[in-house]
Write a protein that holds these residues in place. Sequence first.
Motif, PDB file in Angstrom:
ATOM      1  N   LEU A 484       0.837  -1.202   0.000  1.00 28.14           N
ATOM      2  CA  LEU A 484       0.000   0.000   0.000  1.00 28.14           C
ATOM      3  C   LEU A 484       0.879   1.263   0.000  1.00 28.14           C
ATOM      4  O   LEU A 484       0.580   2.233  -0.715  1.00 28.14           O
ATOM      5  CB  LEU A 484      -0.955  -0.001   1.191  1.00 28.14           C
ATOM      6  CG  LEU A 484      -1.997  -1.135   1.193  1.00 28.14           C
ATOM      7  CD1 LEU A 484      -2.927  -1.020   2.395  1.00 28.14           C
ATOM      8  CD2 LEU A 484      -2.822  -1.163  -0.080  1.00 28.14           C
ATOM      9  N   ARG A 485       1.957   1.251   0.763  1.00 29.40           N
ATOM     10  CA  ARG A 485       2.878   2.407   0.775  1.00 29.40           C
ATOM     11  C   ARG A 485       3.494   2.608  -0.609  1.00 29.40           C
ATOM     12  O   ARG A 485       3.508   3.722  -1.142  1.00 29.40           O
ATOM     13  CB  ARG A 485       4.012   2.175   1.787  1.00 29.40           C
ATOM     14  CG  ARG A 485       3.672   2.465   3.237  1.00 29.40           C
ATOM     15  CD  ARG A 485       4.886   2.121   4.094  1.00 29.40           C
ATOM     16  NE  ARG A 485       4.625   2.147   5.513  1.00 29.40           N
ATOM     17  CZ  ARG A 485       4.816   3.195   6.312  1.00 29.40           C
ATOM     18  NH1 ARG A 485       5.255   4.338   5.809  1.00 29.40           N
ATOM     19  NH2 ARG A 485       4.577   3.133   7.610  1.00 29.40           N
ATOM     20  N   GLN A 486       4.010   1.492  -1.187  1.00 30.63           N
ATOM     21  CA  GLN A 486       4.673   1.601  -2.496  1.00 30.63           C
ATOM     22  C   GLN A 486       3.680   2.002  -3.579  1.00 30.63           C
ATOM     23  O   GLN A 486       3.978   2.809  -4.459  1.00 30.63           O
ATOM     24  CB  GLN A 486       5.344   0.267  -2.852  1.00 30.63           C
ATOM     25  CG  GLN A 486       6.558  -0.024  -1.991  1.00 30.63           C
ATOM     26  CD  GLN A 486       7.129  -1.408  -2.216  1.00 30.63           C
ATOM     27  OE1 GLN A 486       6.463  -2.286  -2.747  1.00 30.63           O
ATOM     28  NE2 GLN A 486       8.363  -1.621  -1.793  1.00 30.63           N
ATOM     29  N   GLY A 487       2.483   1.421  -3.527  1.00 31.87           N
ATOM     30  CA  GLY A 487       1.452   1.732  -4.517  1.00 31.87           C
ATOM     31  C   GLY A 487       1.064   3.197  -4.456  1.00 31.87           C
ATOM     32  O   GLY A 487       0.898   3.861  -5.497  1.00 31.87           O
ATOM     33  N   PHE A 488       0.937   3.724  -3.237  1.00 33.64           N
ATOM     34  CA  PHE A 488       0.562   5.128  -3.052  1.00 33.64           C
ATOM     35  C   PHE A 488       1.651   6.048  -3.617  1.00 33.64           C
ATOM     36  O   PHE A 488       1.365   7.005  -4.341  1.00 33.64           O
ATOM     37  CB  PHE A 488       0.359   5.389  -1.552  1.00 33.64           C
ATOM     38  CG  PHE A 488      -0.136   6.770  -1.230  1.00 33.64           C
ATOM     39  CD1 PHE A 488      -1.463   7.105  -1.427  1.00 33.64           C
ATOM     40  CD2 PHE A 488       0.724   7.735  -0.712  1.00 33.64           C
ATOM     41  CE1 PHE A 488      -1.929   8.379  -1.122  1.00 33.64           C
ATOM     42  CE2 PHE A 488       0.267   9.006  -0.399  1.00 33.64           C
ATOM     43  CZ  PHE A 488      -1.063   9.324  -0.601  1.00 33.64           C
ATOM     44  N   SER A 489       2.916   5.727  -3.299  1.00 33.35           N
ATOM     45  CA  SER A 489       4.026   6.551  -3.793  1.00 33.35           C
ATOM     46  C   SER A 489       4.131   6.464  -5.314  1.00 33.35           C
ATOM     47  O   SER A 489       4.289   7.479  -6.006  1.00 33.35           O
ATOM     48  CB  SER A 489       5.340   6.092  -3.186  1.00 33.35           C
ATOM     49  OG  SER A 489       5.304   6.250  -1.808  1.00 33.35           O
ATOM     50  N   ALA A 490       4.041   5.226  -5.850  1.00 25.99           N
ATOM     51  CA  ALA A 490       4.201   5.032  -7.292  1.00 25.99           C
ATOM     52  C   ALA A 490       3.091   5.714  -8.097  1.00 25.99           C
ATOM     53  O   ALA A 490       3.296   6.088  -9.254  1.00 25.99           O
ATOM     54  CB  ALA A 490       4.230   3.545  -7.609  1.00 25.99           C
ATOM     55  N   SER A 491       1.916   5.864  -7.473  1.00 29.77           N
ATOM     56  CA  SER A 491       0.789   6.483  -8.198  1.00 29.77           C
ATOM     57  C   SER A 491       0.824   8.006  -8.101  1.00 29.77           C
ATOM     58  O   SER A 491      -0.094   8.675  -8.574  1.00 29.77           O
ATOM     59  CB  SER A 491      -0.532   5.957  -7.636  1.00 29.77           C
ATOM     60  OG  SER A 491      -0.704   6.443  -6.321  1.00 29.77           O
ATOM     61  N   GLY A 492       1.850   8.560  -7.471  1.00 31.82           N
ATOM     62  CA  GLY A 492       1.924  10.012  -7.299  1.00 31.82           C
ATOM     63  C   GLY A 492       0.934  10.506  -6.271  1.00 31.82           C
ATOM     64  O   GLY A 492       0.270  11.524  -6.467  1.00 31.82           O
TER      65      GLY A 492
END
Lengths: 534, 195
Positions: A484-492
């Motif tokens: 969830l952290r990585q997905g949030f960061s990767a999605s801007g």
Amino acid sequence: MTLSLYDYVSIGLQAVFTAHPAFHVLGVPISMAVVMLVAGLLTGLIVGAIPALSGPFAMAVALPILISTFGFSAAALLPTLAFLLGVMKAATLGGSVPAILFNTPGTPDAYLTTFDGYPMARNGQAGKALRVAQFACVSGDTMSDMVLITTAPFLAVFVERYMGFPEKGALIILSMAFIGAAVGASAIKGLISAVFGLFLASIGRGDDQTPRLTFGIPDLANGFSVTVAVVGVLILGEVYQAIEDLAHQHRSKTSPSPVVDRGDQKLHWHERLALMPIIGRSGLIGITVGALPGIGSTLAATLGYAIQKRRHKGAVPMGQGAPEGIAATEAASAAVSGANLIPVLSLGIPGNVAAVFILIAIDTIGGLNPGPSVFTLNQHELNPELVMVIGVFVIMMLGNAINWTLGSMLMRRLGVLQHIPPRIMMPLVLVITVAAIYLQEGKMTSIYFALGFGVIGYLMRKMQMSGLPFVIAYILADDLERLLRQGFSASGADPWFLFSSPLAVAFLLASVVVAFTMSRNPIGKTIIKNADPE
Amino acid sequence: MSARSWNLALGLVCVAFALLAVFVWIPHDVSSGVIVQERGQTNVGDAMAPTAWCYALGALGLLLVLTSWRSRPAAKSAVASGPRITAANVRFLALLIFMLVVSLVLMRYAGPVLVALLHALGANVTDYRSLRDAIPWKYLGFVIGGTTLVAGLLALIEGRIRTRQILLALIAVIVIALIVDLPFKHLPLPPNNEL
């Protein structure tokens, strides 16, 4: 140099049979992995045959001792997994012994084996009944392992090709929703159990310098160890419950009359061939049920028996000593174990208690990260994870071969274990568990925490909440938060990133549908009713 | 209390726990917020996960309250098999916790206290740390604490204390200690790793 699949299999075989010899027999090295597999199979047979114990009990106690003994190197993984897989495989087989000889199921899924097993034993056919159970159990297990070996790599590759952070996060949420909804008396309580596990797993761990939610207690800085939480809720909670039951139980003075063999006890080839279609059908049921997270072998055994009962055309009616009844039950419950490892090896998601301990061993020791990297056939540089997983497959098939031979020699003799009273076993299990936790963690506080988690597990049982969603959520919590952290960061920093792909949306919708409809339709009700209690 | 009331109580406990955690525990015991700004980037903070799980716990608790509220009272036979914590369960749990506490205190302190006592009486012993790898000291805490626990639980199960239980517990715990200690020399029994 180019490495082919043949080379990998060859290195995997060497890793199992010749690497790290424990001793030599006539100059032939006997590897530690093989020794531990035999030890695990013997332990599994014994604990399965003792009515108060089960495979997961032995796995929980053995895991800390194995980790402390073999350490955290890559060489430690195969012996540790060999022991755990041996226990997992043999416990089902051992569970059928008291079910047939004494009408007392050694494990929950062996309950249905008593329906035809004990009548057969009463009719003087105990030896034959045990051979039917062994034949069906090992056949079902072997079928299941073959499906695991052929399916897991494709599933892992599919996951890698089509899933990013949002899809993987949504898949974990779907798995937990399914487990929460399918296990226990109520879907809502199962989900509460899972979410409570997620919350407790967030204690201590995090990205900040200061550990979170610790009340300033230094021993909580790294959170509760997974072993402590899982052993506490699943094993100690069950031990407390068993001790209370024993304290309240007015023990029956009547014991089943001893069985005496009469006539031919061999299971001839024509009889084996006649049982094969039943074993095949039940095996497929077990594999299907096993591949789904959270349901387990009791449902598989129930379905296998119910379908056989409907189609039965044998000479002896079902329930009165029909070998087909034993074969249908044992093949279905045994076929769950291999299939349960499909989500473990391809996704890192455990489906039942035994798979939980296998995954904890893999995570704790390291050297094998479940997922697509495990199955990458790297031709120019050796992929040690692929070698390791081939080693695991070899160990599983070797375990089946040993169960064919060793199992038949030992099964009848295991009947004597029926006489070990649970009132003595349970306090001893508690002390052994305390010692095992200390051996791994090396701190008295870990014992206190585990006993505390045992109280949580006991209270959850009283409120008819299953502990399985709790522990599976606890194990997956770190991965879920990281995704969830990585997905949030990767999605801007898109707050709706979880809904950014059709597959992720489908998984999330399926989670909601599973959570809210499982207990409202006949199929879901059957699954919930027959799901393993833990 | 009926099964419906117990479910209602469980739901209320979940809601109360979630509210307490979201408004008191998390704000006071997590250093970053739900969302953090780091070097111009927006990231998830350490408070996000526990807060999200608490929202889910609160919502599920509320759902349990509503479904329990709307459900019809169960038949008497169903109440006996439904969720419940009786006075007998509480008594059992209290007794169990008492036995665990006594046993673990003995396990933790029996060795050091005995050494201190012998030292005070003039015996030629220094401190427990220097003796913890020697027989009988390395087994002392585990055997005394473990025997107390096993014998206590046997007495709880059988409803009476008998010498046979204590002897059985002592022998069984010594066997466990030897099984753990002899093949795994490098793994100290509790509590020797920390003393």
